[in-house]
Design an enzyme around this catalytic site. Structure first.
Site, PDB file in Angstrom:
ATOM      1  CB  SER A 125       3.278  -5.116   4.871  1.00 59.35           C
ATOM      2  OG  SER A 125       2.626  -6.181   5.535  1.00 59.35           O
TER       3      SER A 125
ATOM      4  CB  THR B 295      -5.516   2.343  10.259  1.00 51.04           C
ATOM      5  OG1 THR B 295      -4.328   1.569  10.430  1.00 51.04           O
ATOM      6  CG2 THR B 295      -5.362   3.690  10.926  1.00 51.04           C
TER       7      THR B 295
ATOM      8  CG  HIS C 168      -1.293  -3.802  15.941  1.00 55.80           C
ATOM      9  ND1 HIS C 168      -0.898  -2.584  15.431  1.00 55.80           N
ATOM     10  CD2 HIS C 168      -1.111  -4.704  14.945  1.00 55.80           C
ATOM     11  CE1 HIS C 168      -0.507  -2.760  14.175  1.00 55.80           C
ATOM     12  NE2 HIS C 168      -0.625  -4.046  13.856  1.00 55.80           N
TER      13      HIS C 168
ATOM     14  CG  ASN D 204      -3.076  -5.198   6.070  1.00 56.29           C
ATOM     15  OD1 ASN D 204      -3.270  -5.693   4.969  1.00 56.29           O
ATOM     16  ND2 ASN D 204      -1.854  -4.947   6.507  1.00 56.29           N
TER      17      ASN D 204
ATOM     18  CB  CYS E 159      -0.907   0.015   1.225  1.00 60.64           C
ATOM     19  SG  CYS E 159      -0.012   0.332   2.756  1.00 60.64           S
TER      20      CYS E 159
ATOM     21  CG  HIS F 139       2.865  -0.806  12.924  1.00 62.93           C
ATOM     22  ND1 HIS F 139       4.123  -1.357  12.814  1.00 62.93           N
ATOM     23  CD2 HIS F 139       2.050  -1.535  12.127  1.00 62.93           C
ATOM     24  CE1 HIS F 139       4.067  -2.404  11.995  1.00 62.93           C
ATOM     25  NE2 HIS F 139       2.833  -2.526  11.561  1.00 62.93           N
TER      26      HIS F 139
ATOM     27  CD  GLU G 166      -3.117   1.541  13.569  1.00 59.91           C
ATOM     28  OE1 GLU G 166      -2.745   0.807  12.644  1.00 59.91           O
ATOM     29  OE2 GLU G 166      -4.260   2.008  13.644  1.00 59.91           O
TER      30      GLU G 166
ATOM     31  CB  SER H 220       0.313  -8.359   8.358  1.00 66.00           C
ATOM     32  OG  SER H 220      -0.703  -7.621   7.711  1.00 66.00           O
TER      33      SER H 220
ATOM     34  CB  CYS I 183       0.997   4.317   7.905  1.00 67.63           C
ATOM     35  SG  CYS I 183      -0.598   4.531   7.102  1.00 67.63           S
TER      36      CYS I 183
END
Lengths: 290, 290
Positions: free
Chosen positions: A266, A164, A125, A224, A15, A75, A127, A222, A97
């Site tokens: 990623s 996110t 996580h 996502n 991304c 993150h 993030e 990951s 990001c």
């Protein structure tokens, strides 16, 4: 048996944020020959192996930075940790990001405006960890899959923020649960799910319904990628996660005529190309083609 | 048979806004001997009859105002109608409920900030009609009990506002339905339900579970009274609405030993006292007491 069809999703590969982070890291490594990150820069082992070969060091403790150039992972980093990093090195690059950065700034504004913040996501996580530190005291992490009671929280203004990389569906479920009581004068819900994640989840949903097997290519750490697997499985139980082309070689595809491929944010496009090559030349397929 | 018990709710009689509106109307009538309102000042026939006896006129058309002092009803007035009223009379008094006024101002701010506004409530109610006019084009009325599809609406920022007299439960249901898709970047939910309504709904709920019969005293056109009946019925099917002491005289209470009484926000406390007097001296009760 009919010829096997392989359908590749429209949005695959890195991304925007990951592209930026990996390119920045490579540029720094070309210049300094060394670079340190606290935890993986991005959640993909193949990508990390490549960067490590170029001189990158992934450390778990700030004391290991020892004057090397430092890069803030995609993150984000909690502000207190960043302060400690600054004491170890003077060269700091930021690969947070852009979407994560936007949410971090939003949290700053909401905290200053005395909102109590619900952070929906995985407390382990990085993030969410960084966001929690930014939000400070008036904040709680909501595990989207558990049924926590929030009735003890007293506040006039509430805000709901999601990790996110969350699945939109899980985020909705969590929001509905939080809203079961509305004692606050004002509740603001922010759709902080990254647009790339939303697009890929929507593609995974469509693809899963249209194939016999859905392969999600991405890192096991990951978030996502995990959400893509969950999303695919809702429609098609034959949804699997593979991290490397090597893993694909060991699998049997004899029972699947129509295979779909999608990737986490990623995952390098070169990895997907390699997987496609293996699939097209897979022995099982050759046999079937006769 | 055991002695009958009558439990009166803690919050009965006029609410703050109705007290203010009725007192203002009486003061103006003492001074001018005449006063006009467009539609009922408050939704209670007994109160309206008393005001009419003092010289108040309730009209349905602006042309009927004809130079009389005018009073804006407790539910508020759409801005365009107010402009037309100004051409008919120079003496205008404002009896808009302070909570309704607060919501109207909120709608002005949200509209200017380009929010698409969901107005949850009854499209035929004067409060919602006035709010819709203030919100303008970027707004839709959501009937809390119907399953409207909102997927056609495109906006980045959304706001959800509820009619002040809505039941908190109905409002929650409507919110959950609106939130089923979260395409907007930002959705703000405002708890605009009037605190008096919330308090009385909560009392109705408690009382309904504790009595054989719950009597809700209030106007048949009153939205907050209607919501009290709905709330009571959720717990106790023997929940009835009565508007006047005369109605109580015609009822039989032989089967009910424990009776609860609560009132809408536009019910005069004198009406409740009269109903209590009738209930205590009710023939059926006398017989049972022997």
């Amino acid at each position: 048996m009919k010829k096997r069809t392989i359908i590749t999703a429209r949005s695959i590969g890195f991304c925007f944020g990951v592209t930026k982070a990996v390119e920045l890291a490579k540029k720094i490594l070309d210049k300094h020959k060394c670079l340190v990150s606290l935890g993986d820069l991005v959640h993909n082992d193949l990508v990390m192996t490549e960067l490590k070969e170029k001189g990158m060091r992934v450390v778990t403790s700030i004391s290991e930075i020892k004057g090397c150039p430092f890069i803030i992972r995609s993150h984000g980093l909690p502000p207190d940790i960043l302060e400690k990093v600054k004491k170890q090195t003077s060269i700091i690059y930021d690969a947070t990001c852009p979407f994560v950065k936007k949410v971090q700034n939003l949290i700053r504004v909401l905290s200053a405006d005395k909102n109590f913040i619900f952070l929906v996501g995985d407390s382990a996580h990085p993030e969410i960890k960084a966001m929690k530190k930014i939000a400070g005291k008036n904040c709680t992490i909501v595990n989207p899959q558990s049924n926590t009671d929030f009735s003890y929280i007293k506040a006039a203004r509430w805000a709901i923020i999601g990790q996110t990389t969350l699945s939109l569906n899980l985020y909705r479920t969590a929001i509905t649960r939080i809203l079961k009581r509305i004692p606050a004068e004002k509740i603001t819900i922010f759709n902080t799910i990254c647009p790339v994640s939303i697009e890929r989840q929507s593609e995974a949903l469509k693809l899963a319904g249209n194939v016999d097997l859905l392969i999600v290519v991405g890192g096991r750490k990951s978030s996502n990628t995990e959400k893509l697997v969950l999303t695919g499985k809702k429609i098609n139980k034959n949804t699997i996660l593979v991290e490397t082309p090597e893993e694909v070689k060991k699998l049997s595809f004899a029972n699947f005529q129509k295979i779909g491929i999608i990737s986490g944010a990623s995952t390098d496009v070169s990895c997907i190309k390699e997987i496609l090559r293996i699939l097209r030349n897979h022995p099982a397929q050759k046999n079937h083609r006769g």
